[in-house]
Design a protein around this motif. Structure first.
Motif, PDB file in Angstrom:
ATOM      1  N   PHE A  47       8.503   7.745   7.953  1.00 16.52           N
ATOM      2  CA  PHE A  47       7.694   7.849   8.842  1.00 16.52           C
ATOM      3  C   PHE A  47       6.431   8.795   9.104  1.00 16.52           C
ATOM      4  N   THR A  48       6.150   9.322   7.964  1.00 17.89           N
ATOM      5  CA  THR A  48       4.332   9.897   8.394  1.00 17.89           C
ATOM      6  C   THR A  48       3.308   8.836   7.741  1.00 17.89           C
ATOM      7  N   THR A  49       2.339   9.639   7.822  1.00 18.79           N
ATOM      8  CA  THR A  49       0.687   9.427   6.752  1.00 18.79           C
ATOM      9  C   THR A  49       0.674   9.937   5.904  1.00 18.79           C
ATOM     10  N   SER A  50       2.006  10.138   5.171  1.00 22.51           N
ATOM     11  CA  SER A  50       1.663  10.583   3.846  1.00 22.51           C
ATOM     12  C   SER A  50       1.250   9.986   2.666  1.00 22.51           C
ATOM     13  N   ARG A  51       0.623  10.696   1.588  1.00 17.68           N
ATOM     14  CA  ARG A  51      -0.267  10.092   0.327  1.00 17.68           C
ATOM     15  C   ARG A  51      -0.275  10.388  -0.898  1.00 17.68           C
ATOM     16  N   ILE A  52      -0.876  11.401  -0.670  1.00 14.51           N
ATOM     17  CA  ILE A  52      -1.572  12.280  -2.193  1.00 14.51           C
ATOM     18  C   ILE A  52      -0.162  13.596  -1.862  1.00 14.51           C
ATOM     19  N   LEU A  53      -0.124  14.672  -0.393  1.00 11.77           N
ATOM     20  CA  LEU A  53       0.323  15.331  -0.313  1.00 11.77           C
ATOM     21  C   LEU A  53       1.277  14.472   0.910  1.00 11.77           C
ATOM     22  N   PRO A  54       2.661  15.364   1.238  1.00 10.03           N
ATOM     23  CA  PRO A  54       3.449  15.821   2.923  1.00 10.03           C
ATOM     24  C   PRO A  54       2.478  16.209   4.397  1.00 10.03           C
ATOM     25  N   VAL A  55       2.379  14.666   4.800  1.00  3.10           N
ATOM     26  CA  VAL A  55       1.736  15.365   5.854  1.00  3.10           C
ATOM     27  C   VAL A  55       2.671  15.037   7.144  1.00  3.10           C
ATOM     28  N   TYR A  56       2.952  15.889   7.849  1.00 10.79           N
ATOM     29  CA  TYR A  56       4.271  14.984   9.144  1.00 10.79           C
ATOM     30  C   TYR A  56       3.530  14.992  10.732  1.00 10.79           C
ATOM     31  N   SER A  57       2.447  14.159  10.125  1.00  5.12           N
ATOM     32  CA  SER A  57       2.185  13.167  11.677  1.00  5.12           C
ATOM     33  C   SER A  57       3.423  11.878  11.333  1.00  5.12           C
ATOM     34  N   PHE A  58       4.266  11.715  12.852  1.00  3.00           N
ATOM     35  CA  PHE A  58       4.520  10.619  12.339  1.00  3.00           C
ATOM     36  C   PHE A  58       3.933   8.923  12.857  1.00  3.00           C
ATOM     37  N   ALA A  59       4.431   8.625  11.967  1.00  6.41           N
ATOM     38  CA  ALA A  59       3.473   7.373  12.250  1.00  6.41           C
ATOM     39  C   ALA A  59       4.652   6.170  12.534  1.00  6.41           C
ATOM     40  N   GLY A  60       5.738   6.085  12.942  1.00  2.23           N
ATOM     41  CA  GLY A  60       6.681   5.345  12.590  1.00  2.23           C
ATOM     42  C   GLY A  60       7.439   4.331  11.427  1.00  2.23           C
ATOM     43  N   PHE A  61       7.008   2.927  12.370  1.00  6.06           N
ATOM     44  CA  PHE A  61       7.407   2.276  10.827  1.00  6.06           C
ATOM     45  C   PHE A  61       6.348   1.708  10.297  1.00  6.06           C
ATOM     46  N   ASP A  62       5.629   2.280   9.961  1.00  4.45           N
ATOM     47  CA  ASP A  62       3.915   1.660   9.605  1.00  4.45           C
ATOM     48  C   ASP A  62       4.208   1.514   7.942  1.00  4.45           C
ATOM     49  N   ALA A  63       5.258   2.953   7.269  1.00  8.24           N
ATOM     50  CA  ALA A  63       4.990   2.883   5.983  1.00  8.24           C
ATOM     51  C   ALA A  63       5.871   1.576   5.896  1.00  8.24           C
ATOM     52  N   TYR A  64       7.133   1.302   6.485  1.00  4.93           N
ATOM     53  CA  TYR A  64       7.771   0.332   5.932  1.00  4.93           C
ATOM     54  C   TYR A  64       7.271  -1.065   6.789  1.00  4.93           C
ATOM     55  N   ILE A  65       6.356  -1.477   7.772  1.00 10.58           N
ATOM     56  CA  ILE A  65       5.790  -2.735   7.698  1.00 10.58           C
ATOM     57  C   ILE A  65       5.012  -2.586   6.256  1.00 10.58           C
ATOM     58  N   ARG A  66       3.815  -1.545   6.014  1.00 11.10           N
ATOM     59  CA  ARG A  66       3.332  -1.624   4.539  1.00 11.10           C
ATOM     60  C   ARG A  66       4.241  -2.399   3.637  1.00 11.10           C
ATOM     61  N   LEU A  67       5.252  -1.402   3.313  1.00 14.20           N
ATOM     62  CA  LEU A  67       5.953  -1.212   2.289  1.00 14.20           C
ATOM     63  C   LEU A  67       6.263  -3.339   2.159  1.00 14.20           C
ATOM     64  N   TRP A  68       6.577  -3.894   3.323  1.00 16.46           N
ATOM     65  CA  TRP A  68       7.598  -5.778   2.663  1.00 16.46           C
ATOM     66  C   TRP A  68       6.133  -6.025   3.039  1.00 16.46           C
ATOM     67  N   SER A  69       5.192  -5.844   2.860  1.00 16.90           N
ATOM     68  CA  SER A  69       3.806  -6.840   2.963  1.00 16.90           C
ATOM     69  C   SER A  69       3.323  -6.548   1.309  1.00 16.90           C
ATOM     70  N   GLN A  70       3.342  -5.700   0.825  1.00 17.85           N
ATOM     71  CA  GLN A  70       3.541  -5.703  -0.193  1.00 17.85           C
ATOM     72  C   GLN A  70       4.183  -6.642  -1.845  1.00 17.85           C
ATOM     73  N   PRO A  71       3.258  -7.652  -2.480  1.00 17.78           N
ATOM     74  CA  PRO A  71       3.742  -8.333  -3.472  1.00 17.78           C
ATOM     75  C   PRO A  71       5.202  -7.992  -4.094  1.00 17.78           C
ATOM     76  N   ASN A  72       4.221  -6.693  -4.581  1.00 16.49           N
ATOM     77  CA  ASN A  72       5.199  -6.292  -6.637  1.00 16.49           C
ATOM     78  C   ASN A  72       6.587  -5.643  -5.473  1.00 16.49           C
ATOM     79  N   TRP A  73       6.478  -5.357  -4.133  1.00 15.16           N
ATOM     80  CA  TRP A  73       7.870  -5.098  -3.104  1.00 15.16           C
ATOM     81  C   TRP A  73       8.764  -6.100  -3.614  1.00 15.16           C
ATOM     82  N   HIS A  74       8.335  -7.101  -3.128  1.00 11.92           N
ATOM     83  CA  HIS A  74       8.995  -8.502  -3.553  1.00 11.92           C
ATOM     84  C   HIS A  74       9.251  -8.582  -4.439  1.00 11.92           C
ATOM     85  N   MET A  75       8.338  -8.865  -4.908  1.00  7.91           N
ATOM     86  CA  MET A  75       8.420  -9.042  -6.664  1.00  7.91           C
ATOM     87  C   MET A  75      10.072  -8.087  -7.335  1.00  7.91           C
TER      88      MET A  75
END
Length: 300
Positions: A47-75
């Motif tokens: 639920f954060t905006t973490s990329r290379i290192l952990p970052v504890y800034s709340f981003a809601g469901f943004d990571a889940y939205i990006r996850l389900w928009s990835q073609p590789n995840w559906h594959m």
């Protein structure tokens, strides 16, 4: 009558009662931290905006939205469906067949059982590496058959993006079928022989006995095997990496390899954590109903 004086427990008695808790306390603490603690941490990162290192800034469901928009995840999910269904079905079918054959008290059973069980003693890395050599068109089965004179023989599934996922099924079934066989064999040996003898006296055929009596009695074994195999299928990582590396291209991508690559290679820690949470939910969706049904059976 005079009341008996209270019995004072000595130090030795208290130590004896508390020793099991004392011995188990370090293991319990480690499990609490390194299993459940890291599950909570992974859930938090998703639920954060973490990329290379952990970052504890709340981003809601943004990571889940990006996850389900990835073609590789559906594959990866599609590959998991193919691998999981074929892997579980083949392991249960082969394991049950082998168990039924061994249950006939055939000669050499003591030798055959460890032979069938041996693959499960190997790590998935060893299994993947061995099958990679065996299925390599330039080194393994195809090359051997051509050297024997069968020039038209072709078995290039390992490098064929449309068939590569089935090589993982083959390797996985080879490794786990013996384990499932042992589960079914234990179940078969636990069935009361008097029930079978009564059915035989009534004139029931062997097929009818298995279909109407033995297989229904093996229902708990079927469920246990299904749970174990589903858990192994969802978290399969080392077998895929050792056998195909997720390739050719991303043809054998699974959720576990997706999670690793997005977390540690593509520096998308939040998306990788979200995929790990989805895998955990998948495992929970299988295990929780099973545990609930088992508890209901015990209550009855």
């Amino acid at each position: 009558m005079a009341a008996r004086p209270p019995v004072h427990r000595g130090l030795a008695d208290r130590l004896r009662d508390g020793l099991p808790r004392l011995v188990l306390a370090p293991s319990f603490a480690l499990i609490l931290v390194f299993v459940y603690g890291f599950i909570i941490w992974t859930l938090t990162l998703s639920f954060t905006t973490s990329r290379i290192l952990p970052v504890y800034s709340f981003a809601g469901f943004d990571a889940y939205i990006r996850l389900w928009s990835q073609p590789n995840w559906h594959m990866a999910l599609g590959n998991l469906a193919i691998f999981g269904i074929l892997y579980m079905s083949a392991c249960i079918a082969i394991g049950l067949l082998l168990a039924i054959l061994l249950d006939q008290r055939i000669r050499g059973e003591g030798v055959l059982r460890p032979i069938f069980l041996y693959p499960m003693a190997l790590s998935f890395v060893v299994t993947g590496t061995a099958w990679k050599w065996f299925l390599n068109p330039g080194l393994g089965l195809e090359n051997t058959m051509r050297n024997l004179g069968w020039e038209s023989f072709t078995f290039d599934w390992l490098v064929n993006k449309d068939m590569a996922i089935y090589t993982i099924v083959i390797a996985g079934v080879w490794q786990a079928s013996g384990f499932v066989m042992a589960m079914f064999l234990a179940g078969l040996r636990g069935i009361d022989s008097e029930i079978i003898k009564a059915a035989q006296i009534d004139g029931a055929s062997t097929v009818s006995i298995y279909r109407r009596i033995i297989l229904p009695l093996l229902r708990p074994v079927f469920l246990s095997a299904l749970i174990v195999l589903a858990h192994m299928a969802i978290k399969s990582y080392d077998l895929v990496i050792a056998l195909t590396g997720g390739g050719p291209g991303n043809a054998t991508e699974l959720p576990s390899t997706f999670m690793y690559s997005y977390t540690f290679t593509r520096n998308q820690m939040a998306v990788g954590s979200a995929s790990a949470v989805m895998m955990l939910m998948g495992i929970a969706a299988i295990i929780v109903p099973y545990l609930y049904s088992e508890l209901r059976e015990k209550d009855r």
